[in-house]
Design a protein around this motif. Structure first.
Motif, PDB file in Angstrom:
ATOM      1  N   THR A  15      -0.750  -1.468 -18.015  1.00 15.99           N
ATOM      2  CA  THR A  15      -0.764  -1.580 -16.562  1.00 15.99           C
ATOM      3  C   THR A  15      -0.701  -0.189 -15.939  1.00 15.99           C
ATOM      4  O   THR A  15       0.138   0.634 -16.325  1.00 15.99           O
ATOM      5  N   ILE A  16      -1.579   0.053 -14.983  1.00 13.28           N
ATOM      6  CA  ILE A  16      -1.620   1.314 -14.244  1.00 13.28           C
ATOM      7  C   ILE A  16      -1.248   1.031 -12.796  1.00 13.28           C
ATOM      8  O   ILE A  16      -1.885   0.213 -12.140  1.00 13.28           O
ATOM      9  N   ASN A  17      -0.219   1.676 -12.292  1.00 15.11           N
ATOM     10  CA  ASN A  17       0.134   1.577 -10.879  1.00 15.11           C
ATOM     11  C   ASN A  17      -0.490   2.749 -10.138  1.00 15.11           C
ATOM     12  O   ASN A  17      -0.251   3.918 -10.479  1.00 15.11           O
ATOM     13  N   LEU A  18      -1.271   2.437  -9.117  1.00 12.21           N
ATOM     14  CA  LEU A  18      -2.008   3.440  -8.342  1.00 12.21           C
ATOM     15  C   LEU A  18      -1.513   3.383  -6.904  1.00 12.21           C
ATOM     16  O   LEU A  18      -1.710   2.386  -6.205  1.00 12.21           O
ATOM     17  N   LEU A  19      -0.842   4.432  -6.471  1.00  8.00           N
ATOM     18  CA  LEU A  19      -0.221   4.446  -5.150  1.00  8.00           C
ATOM     19  C   LEU A  19      -1.268   4.603  -4.041  1.00  8.00           C
ATOM     20  O   LEU A  19      -2.175   5.427  -4.148  1.00  8.00           O
ATOM     21  N   LEU A  20      -1.107   3.815  -2.986  1.00  9.84           N
ATOM     22  CA  LEU A  20      -1.902   3.949  -1.771  1.00  9.84           C
ATOM     23  C   LEU A  20      -0.965   4.244  -0.606  1.00  9.84           C
ATOM     24  O   LEU A  20       0.181   3.792  -0.600  1.00  9.84           O
ATOM     25  N   TYR A  21      -1.476   4.971   0.388  1.00 13.78           N
ATOM     26  CA  TYR A  21      -0.688   5.283   1.584  1.00 13.78           C
ATOM     27  C   TYR A  21      -1.648   5.701   2.693  1.00 13.78           C
ATOM     28  O   TYR A  21      -2.825   5.984   2.427  1.00 13.78           O
ATOM     29  N   PRO A  22      -1.207   5.729   3.945  1.00 11.43           N
ATOM     30  CA  PRO A  22      -2.113   6.098   5.036  1.00 11.43           C
ATOM     31  C   PRO A  22      -2.736   7.477   4.818  1.00 11.43           C
ATOM     32  O   PRO A  22      -2.043   8.439   4.465  1.00 11.43           O
ATOM     33  N   ASP A  23      -4.048   7.545   5.005  1.00 15.39           N
ATOM     34  CA  ASP A  23      -4.826   8.781   4.853  1.00 15.39           C
ATOM     35  C   ASP A  23      -4.912   9.265   3.414  1.00 15.39           C
ATOM     36  O   ASP A  23      -5.127  10.453   3.159  1.00 15.39           O
ATOM     37  N   VAL A  24      -4.756   8.352   2.445  1.00 13.76           N
ATOM     38  CA  VAL A  24      -5.015   8.714   1.058  1.00 13.76           C
ATOM     39  C   VAL A  24      -6.497   9.048   0.912  1.00 13.76           C
ATOM     40  O   VAL A  24      -7.360   8.430   1.531  1.00 13.76           O
ATOM     41  N   ALA A  61       3.328   0.853   0.449  1.00 12.22           N
ATOM     42  CA  ALA A  61       4.710   0.721   0.907  1.00 12.22           C
ATOM     43  C   ALA A  61       5.038  -0.700   1.335  1.00 12.22           C
ATOM     44  O   ALA A  61       6.140  -1.194   1.102  1.00 12.22           O
ATOM     45  N   ALA A  62       4.061  -1.356   1.968  1.00 10.40           N
ATOM     46  CA  ALA A  62       4.292  -2.710   2.480  1.00 10.40           C
ATOM     47  C   ALA A  62       3.020  -3.524   2.312  1.00 10.40           C
ATOM     48  O   ALA A  62       1.929  -2.967   2.133  1.00 10.40           O
ATOM     49  N   PRO A  63       3.111  -4.848   2.345  1.00  9.53           N
ATOM     50  CA  PRO A  63       1.905  -5.676   2.250  1.00  9.53           C
ATOM     51  C   PRO A  63       0.957  -5.400   3.416  1.00  9.53           C
ATOM     52  O   PRO A  63       1.361  -4.923   4.473  1.00  9.53           O
ATOM     53  N   GLY A  64      -0.316  -5.708   3.201  1.00  8.55           N
ATOM     54  CA  GLY A  64      -1.304  -5.531   4.261  1.00  8.55           C
ATOM     55  C   GLY A  64      -2.296  -4.437   3.955  1.00  8.55           C
ATOM     56  O   GLY A  64      -2.283  -3.833   2.872  1.00  8.55           O
ATOM     57  N   LEU A  65      -3.144  -4.166   4.931  1.00 12.26           N
ATOM     58  CA  LEU A  65      -4.186  -3.163   4.758  1.00 12.26           C
ATOM     59  C   LEU A  65      -3.630  -1.749   4.911  1.00 12.26           C
ATOM     60  O   LEU A  65      -2.733  -1.506   5.719  1.00 12.26           O
ATOM     61  N   VAL A  66      -4.198  -0.839   4.121  1.00  3.62           N
ATOM     62  CA  VAL A  66      -3.866   0.581   4.210  1.00  3.62           C
ATOM     63  C   VAL A  66      -5.102   1.310   4.726  1.00  3.62           C
ATOM     64  O   VAL A  66      -6.202   1.112   4.201  1.00  3.62           O
ATOM     65  N   GLY A  71     -11.118   6.239   7.782  1.00  8.65           N
ATOM     66  CA  GLY A  71     -11.077   4.896   8.344  1.00  8.65           C
ATOM     67  C   GLY A  71     -11.286   3.754   7.372  1.00  8.65           C
ATOM     68  O   GLY A  71     -11.276   2.589   7.787  1.00  8.65           O
ATOM     69  N   LEU A  72     -11.476   4.040   6.093  1.00 10.25           N
ATOM     70  CA  LEU A  72     -11.631   2.960   5.116  1.00 10.25           C
ATOM     71  C   LEU A  72     -10.324   2.183   4.996  1.00 10.25           C
ATOM     72  O   LEU A  72      -9.259   2.757   4.791  1.00 10.25           O
ATOM     73  N   ARG A  73     -10.416   0.863   5.106  1.00 16.15           N
ATOM     74  CA  ARG A  73      -9.225   0.022   5.019  1.00 16.15           C
ATOM     75  C   ARG A  73      -9.206  -0.686   3.658  1.00 16.15           C
ATOM     76  O   ARG A  73     -10.185  -1.304   3.259  1.00 16.15           O
ATOM     77  N   VAL A  74      -8.077  -0.585   2.999  1.00 21.47           N
ATOM     78  CA  VAL A  74      -7.936  -1.074   1.632  1.00 21.47           C
ATOM     79  C   VAL A  74      -6.753  -2.027   1.550  1.00 21.47           C
ATOM     80  O   VAL A  74      -5.680  -1.755   2.114  1.00 21.47           O
ATOM     81  N   GLN A  75      -6.936  -3.125   0.849  1.00 24.97           N
ATOM     82  CA  GLN A  75      -5.864  -4.097   0.643  1.00 24.97           C
ATOM     83  C   GLN A  75      -5.176  -3.802  -0.685  1.00 24.97           C
ATOM     84  O   GLN A  75      -5.779  -3.894  -1.758  1.00 24.97           O
ATOM     85  N   ALA A  76      -3.908  -3.441  -0.630  1.00 27.28           N
ATOM     86  CA  ALA A  76      -3.159  -3.165  -1.857  1.00 27.28           C
ATOM     87  C   ALA A  76      -2.823  -4.466  -2.579  1.00 27.28           C
ATOM     88  O   ALA A  76      -2.655  -5.514  -1.960  1.00 27.28           O
ATOM     89  N   ASP A  77      -2.693  -4.368  -3.890  1.00 31.50           N
ATOM     90  CA  ASP A  77      -2.336  -5.542  -4.694  1.00 31.50           C
ATOM     91  C   ASP A  77      -0.865  -5.906  -4.556  1.00 31.50           C
ATOM     92  O   ASP A  77      -0.500  -7.072  -4.696  1.00 31.50           O
TER      93      ASP A  77
END
Length: 212
Positions: A15-24, A61-66, A71-77
């Protein structure tokens, strides 16, 4: 004694955890995501293993779109709370102001890194690892445009320029943006063999040469 990833990958999917955050930065996370996903497809196609070698889980950090850069919006798992344990942690770069000022993200990075076999960063993700206390006095790298800033902010680090990545075994930091693809292919080569990495790169139509 912990089982080495090279042995563990023969037994089960990593398993690979890939962090997402605003303006990644988009390619910082999308490049490694593509490499490990394609490597799994190629390994199954070529019957290298009876199971997919990698599963990538994006974490925010939280559920929902990042909202990533441009401006690309990504849904985290998963969120920081619901994320599964991982074998490999990837911290991508981008505009890192939000994660650097968000204690729950820094705490999650530190805790995840402490129980993960391989910790990696792409580009300015090195600043997040440093702020979380994962980096202390090691040799590291980052985007060429941020080398001097990383040296100023964390003078105990040995910040290396002019390389695509610095591999210290359990810690790998890579240079900017597309260098994350090279680093990810290098990891595939470490865990599955250089030929598997070459086949993955060829499937992606990406010119790659291992630096090791």
């Amino acid at each position: 004694m912990a089982i080495a990833l090279t042995d563990l990958i023969r037994q089960r999917t990593l398993t690979i955890n890939l962090l997402l955050y605003p303006d990644v930065e988009i390619l910082d996370f999308a490049g490694p995501y593509e490499v490990f996903s394609v490597a799994s497809r190629v390994a199954l196609r070529d019957k290298l293993l009876p199971h997919a070698p990698f599963r990538v889980q994006t974490v925010a950090a939280a559920p929902g779109l990042v909202a990533a850069r441009h401006g690309l919006r990504v849904q985290a798992d998963a969120s920081l709370v619901t994320a599964n344990a991982c074998d490999i942690l990837i911290v991508p770069g981008g505009v890192v102001d939000q994660p650097l000022a968000h204690p729950p993200t820094l705490d999650w990075v530190a805790a995840t890194a402490a129980r993960t076999s391989l910790v990696t960063s792409v580009c300015t993700g090195a600043f997040i690892l440093a702020k979380a206390g994962v980096l202390s006095d090691q040799a590291v790298t980052t985007h060429w445009d941020d080398i001097e800033q990383l040296r100023r902010d964390y003078p105990a680090l040995t910040v290396v320029s002019g390389v695509p990545y610095v591999d210290l075994g359990e810690l790998i930091t890579s240079a900017g943006i597309s260098a994350g693809i090279d680093m990810s292919l290098h990891i595939v080569g470490r865990l599955l063999g250089t030929e598997s990495a070459r086949r993955t790169a060829r499937q992606m139509q990406y010119e790659w040469q291992d630096r090791e």
